[in-house]
Design a protein around this motif. Structure first.
Motif, PDB file in Angstrom:
ATOM      1  N   THR A   1     -47.952 -31.555  37.388  1.00  0.00           N
ATOM      2  CA  THR A   1     -46.988 -31.115  36.374  1.00  0.00           C
ATOM      3  C   THR A   1     -46.661 -32.225  35.389  1.00  0.00           C
ATOM      4  N   SER A   2     -46.389 -33.430  35.908  1.00  0.00           N
ATOM      5  CA  SER A   2     -46.070 -34.541  35.011  1.00  0.00           C
ATOM      6  C   SER A   2     -47.296 -34.963  34.211  1.00  0.00           C
ATOM      7  N   ALA A   3     -48.480 -34.824  34.800  1.00  0.00           N
ATOM      8  CA  ALA A   3     -49.702 -35.160  34.063  1.00  0.00           C
ATOM      9  C   ALA A   3     -49.895 -34.213  32.878  1.00  0.00           C
ATOM     10  N   LEU A   4     -49.612 -32.939  33.102  1.00  0.00           N
ATOM     11  CA  LEU A   4     -49.796 -31.947  32.045  1.00  0.00           C
ATOM     12  C   LEU A   4     -48.717 -32.048  30.971  1.00  0.00           C
ATOM     13  N   SER A   5     -47.475 -32.328  31.403  1.00  0.00           N
ATOM     14  CA  SER A   5     -46.355 -32.333  30.460  1.00  0.00           C
ATOM     15  C   SER A   5     -46.102 -33.690  29.827  1.00  0.00           C
ATOM     16  N   GLY A   6     -46.572 -34.761  30.506  1.00  0.00           N
ATOM     17  CA  GLY A   6     -46.282 -36.107  30.030  1.00  0.00           C
ATOM     18  C   GLY A   6     -44.894 -36.579  30.410  1.00  0.00           C
ATOM     19  N   ALA A   7     -44.155 -35.758  31.162  1.00  0.00           N
ATOM     20  CA  ALA A   7     -42.796 -36.101  31.563  1.00  0.00           C
ATOM     21  C   ALA A   7     -42.796 -36.920  32.852  1.00  0.00           C
ATOM     22  N   LEU A   8     -41.625 -37.400  33.232  1.00  0.00           N
ATOM     23  CA  LEU A   8     -41.476 -38.140  34.480  1.00  0.00           C
ATOM     24  C   LEU A   8     -41.638 -37.189  35.664  1.00  0.00           C
TER      25      LEU A   8
END
Length: 206
Positions: free
Chosen positions: A69-76
Motif C-alpha cells: 500500500t505504501s509502495a503504491l501510494s508513496g505514503a508512510l
C-alpha cells in the motif's frame, strides 16, 4: 491474495528474510521500503495508539503482500506488522516493485488491496458475534488464505487477541468446536475437520 498472477515475476530475484516469532516486520509511520511476500508463516497487522495499546486489524498469511500500500501510494506505512510465528518472506525494494508493475497490474494491485482491507474489516467484525461463531468465521477465513484445512503456527493467544477475548474464553470456544467435530486442535496446528459444521456455526450469533 495469490502472488502467482502478473506481478509474481517481480519476486523472482527477491531477497529472502526470516523473522522470528514476535519480531517486528514493518512499523507504522516508517518510510516506504521493501514490499514483502509471505512464503511461510503468519503476520499480525495492528494499529498502534499513543497510549501504548493497539487494535487488531488482520492476520496475513502465505502468498499475501505486506507494504504494497505504501509502495503504491508513496505514503508512510499505515500499520505495524509483527511475525506471529517463524515467518519467511521474499523482499524487493519499492522501486523494483513499482518498476515491475504495468498499468494493468497496478489496477489489479489496488483492487486486491481493497479486497484485503475488506477482509480485515471482516476479521475485526468477528468480535460482534458470539465467541464460537466469531472463531468459526475467523478459522474459515484463515483457511481460505492458507488454501489448506491445516492452520499451523498461530498461537492461541493471537486468536484470542483477534477475537477480543481472554485465552480462557478462547479455550472454551475451541473445546466446543472440537466437541462438535468441526476442528481438531493440536497446538500450534488446528485442523478444520468439518467445514460444513464451521459454516453453520459461523452463521449463528449464539
Amino acid at each position: 491474495m495469490d502472488i502467482d498472477p502478473p506481478w509474481g515475476r517481480i519476486f523472482e530475484r527477491s531477497r529472502t528474510i526470516c523473522y522470528r516469532s514476535g519480531q517486528p516486520m514493518l512499523l507504522k509511520g516508517s518510510q516506504k521500503g521493501n514490499v514483502l511476500r509471505i512464503v511461510e508463516g503468519w503476520a499480525l497487522v495492528t494499529e498502534p495508539y499513543p497510549d501504548g495499546t493497539r487494535a487488531f486489524l488482520e492476520i496475513r498469511g502465505k502468498g499475501q503482500l505486506l507494504g504494497e500500500t505504501s509502495a503504491l501510494s508513496g505514503a508512510l506505512r499505515n500499520a505495524d506488522v509483527t511475525a506471529v510465528c517463524r515467518t519467511v518472506v521474499q523482499a524487493v525494494g519499492h522501486g523494483r516493485f513499482l518498476a515491475g508493475l504495468g498499468c494493468n497490474d497496478v489496477l489489479v494491485m489496488l483492487l486486491d488491496a481493497q479486497h484485503l482491507h475488506r477482509t480485515a474489516n471482516v476479521r475485526v467484525g468477528v468480535r460482534r458475534f458470539g465467541v464460537v461463531s466469531g472463531l468459526s468465521r475467523l478459522l474459515l477465513d484463515l483457511a481460505r488464505t492458507a488454501s489448506t484445512p491445516f492452520l499451523a503456527g498461530i498461537p492461541q493467544k493471537v486468536l484470542a487477541y483477534a477475537l477480543g477475548v481472554t485465552p480462557r474464553t478462547l479455550y472454551g470456544a475451541v473445546a466446543e468446536l472440537e466437541r462438535r467435530g468441526a476442528i481438531s486442535a493440536r497446538w500450534p496446528v488446528v485442523h478444520l475437520t468439518d467445514e460444513a459444521v464451521l459454516k453453520e456455526l459461523a452463521r449463528s450469533e449464539a
